[in-house]
Write a protein that holds these residues in place. Structure first.
Motif, PDB file in Angstrom:
ATOM      1  N   THR A 156      -6.049   2.800 -35.339  1.00 56.04           N
ATOM      2  CA  THR A 156      -6.441   1.660 -34.525  1.00 56.04           C
ATOM      3  C   THR A 156      -7.515   2.101 -33.537  1.00 56.04           C
ATOM      4  O   THR A 156      -7.331   3.063 -32.794  1.00 56.04           O
ATOM      5  CB  THR A 156      -5.238   1.089 -33.765  1.00 56.04           C
ATOM      6  N   VAL A 157      -8.627   1.374 -33.544  1.00 56.20           N
ATOM      7  CA  VAL A 157      -9.770   1.713 -32.704  1.00 56.20           C
ATOM      8  C   VAL A 157      -9.982   0.591 -31.697  1.00 56.20           C
ATOM      9  O   VAL A 157      -9.888  -0.586 -32.044  1.00 56.20           O
ATOM     10  CB  VAL A 157     -11.046   1.884 -33.563  1.00 56.20           C
ATOM     11  N   ARG A 158     -10.241   0.968 -30.438  1.00 55.96           N
ATOM     12  CA  ARG A 158     -10.554  -0.014 -29.399  1.00 55.96           C
ATOM     13  C   ARG A 158     -12.038   0.055 -29.097  1.00 55.96           C
ATOM     14  O   ARG A 158     -12.571   1.125 -28.813  1.00 55.96           O
ATOM     15  CB  ARG A 158      -9.780   0.279 -28.117  1.00 55.96           C
ATOM     16  N   MET A 159     -12.704  -1.093 -29.150  1.00 58.07           N
ATOM     17  CA  MET A 159     -14.120  -1.161 -28.799  1.00 58.07           C
ATOM     18  C   MET A 159     -14.292  -2.212 -27.719  1.00 58.07           C
ATOM     19  O   MET A 159     -13.628  -3.249 -27.744  1.00 58.07           O
ATOM     20  CB  MET A 159     -14.976  -1.521 -30.013  1.00 58.07           C
ATOM     21  N   THR A 160     -15.174  -1.939 -26.769  1.00 60.93           N
ATOM     22  CA  THR A 160     -15.425  -2.896 -25.699  1.00 60.93           C
ATOM     23  C   THR A 160     -16.889  -3.301 -25.702  1.00 60.93           C
ATOM     24  O   THR A 160     -17.761  -2.543 -26.133  1.00 60.93           O
ATOM     25  CB  THR A 160     -15.072  -2.312 -24.319  1.00 60.93           C
ATOM     26  N   LYS A 216     -15.839  -7.752 -19.480  1.00 67.29           N
ATOM     27  CA  LYS A 216     -15.612  -6.741 -20.510  1.00 67.29           C
ATOM     28  C   LYS A 216     -14.575  -7.282 -21.489  1.00 67.29           C
ATOM     29  O   LYS A 216     -13.460  -7.612 -21.101  1.00 67.29           O
ATOM     30  CB  LYS A 216     -15.118  -5.443 -19.881  1.00 67.29           C
ATOM     31  N   THR A 271      -8.433  -1.757 -37.259  1.00 68.40           N
ATOM     32  CA  THR A 271      -8.053  -0.545 -37.970  1.00 68.40           C
ATOM     33  C   THR A 271      -9.274   0.015 -38.677  1.00 68.40           C
ATOM     34  O   THR A 271      -9.958  -0.701 -39.414  1.00 68.40           O
ATOM     35  CB  THR A 271      -6.951  -0.843 -39.000  1.00 68.40           C
ATOM     36  N   HIS A 272      -9.542   1.293 -38.448  1.00 70.95           N
ATOM     37  CA  HIS A 272     -10.687   1.935 -39.076  1.00 70.95           C
ATOM     38  C   HIS A 272     -10.468   1.970 -40.587  1.00 70.95           C
ATOM     39  O   HIS A 272      -9.388   2.348 -41.052  1.00 70.95           O
ATOM     40  CB  HIS A 272     -10.854   3.355 -38.525  1.00 70.95           C
ATOM     41  N   GLU A 314     -12.436  -6.553 -24.973  1.00 72.20           N
ATOM     42  CA  GLU A 314     -11.967  -5.463 -25.829  1.00 72.20           C
ATOM     43  C   GLU A 314     -11.493  -6.032 -27.157  1.00 72.20           C
ATOM     44  O   GLU A 314     -10.822  -7.058 -27.199  1.00 72.20           O
ATOM     45  CB  GLU A 314     -10.810  -4.744 -25.146  1.00 72.20           C
ATOM     46  N   ARG A 315     -11.868  -5.369 -28.237  1.00 78.42           N
ATOM     47  CA  ARG A 315     -11.355  -5.768 -29.545  1.00 78.42           C
ATOM     48  C   ARG A 315     -10.748  -4.556 -30.223  1.00 78.42           C
ATOM     49  O   ARG A 315     -11.199  -3.428 -30.031  1.00 78.42           O
ATOM     50  CB  ARG A 315     -12.439  -6.412 -30.414  1.00 78.42           C
ATOM     51  N   ARG A 316      -9.706  -4.799 -31.004  1.00 72.16           N
ATOM     52  CA  ARG A 316      -9.012  -3.727 -31.716  1.00 72.16           C
ATOM     53  C   ARG A 316      -9.087  -3.989 -33.205  1.00 72.16           C
ATOM     54  O   ARG A 316      -8.988  -5.134 -33.646  1.00 72.16           O
ATOM     55  CB  ARG A 316      -7.542  -3.676 -31.308  1.00 72.16           C
TER      56      ARG A 316
END
Length: 79
Positions: free
Chosen positions: A35-39, A22, A28-29, A24-26
């Protein structure tokens, strides 16, 4: 073109010579400025079945190994 290297956490090691990592990338929307975290999960080749669930690993792009595997576990992060 250099091969990408990503860092992630092993979430599954049930398959033979394969781990699911897995990543994870961060970011800024652009509109909300939050700050958004997407995996995302990647299947990676682990030749010796050396990595277990919870290990921090680095994976590197490679040629296709199977239908879903296009990454190889390069090293383990000993942090």
């Amino acid at each position: 073109m250099p091969k990408r290297i990503l860092q992630g956490t092993v979430v599954s090691d049930k398959n033979e010579k394969t781990v699911v990592v897995k990543v994870e990338r961060r970011f800024t929307h652009p509109v909300m400025k939050k700050t958004v975290r997407m995996t995302k999960k990647y299947k990676a080749h682990d030749e010796n079945n050396a990595h277990k669930v919870g290990d921090q690993v680095f994976i590197q792009e490679s040629k296709p190994i199977s239908k879903d595997k296009r990454w190889i576990v390069v090293s383990s992060d000993q942090a």
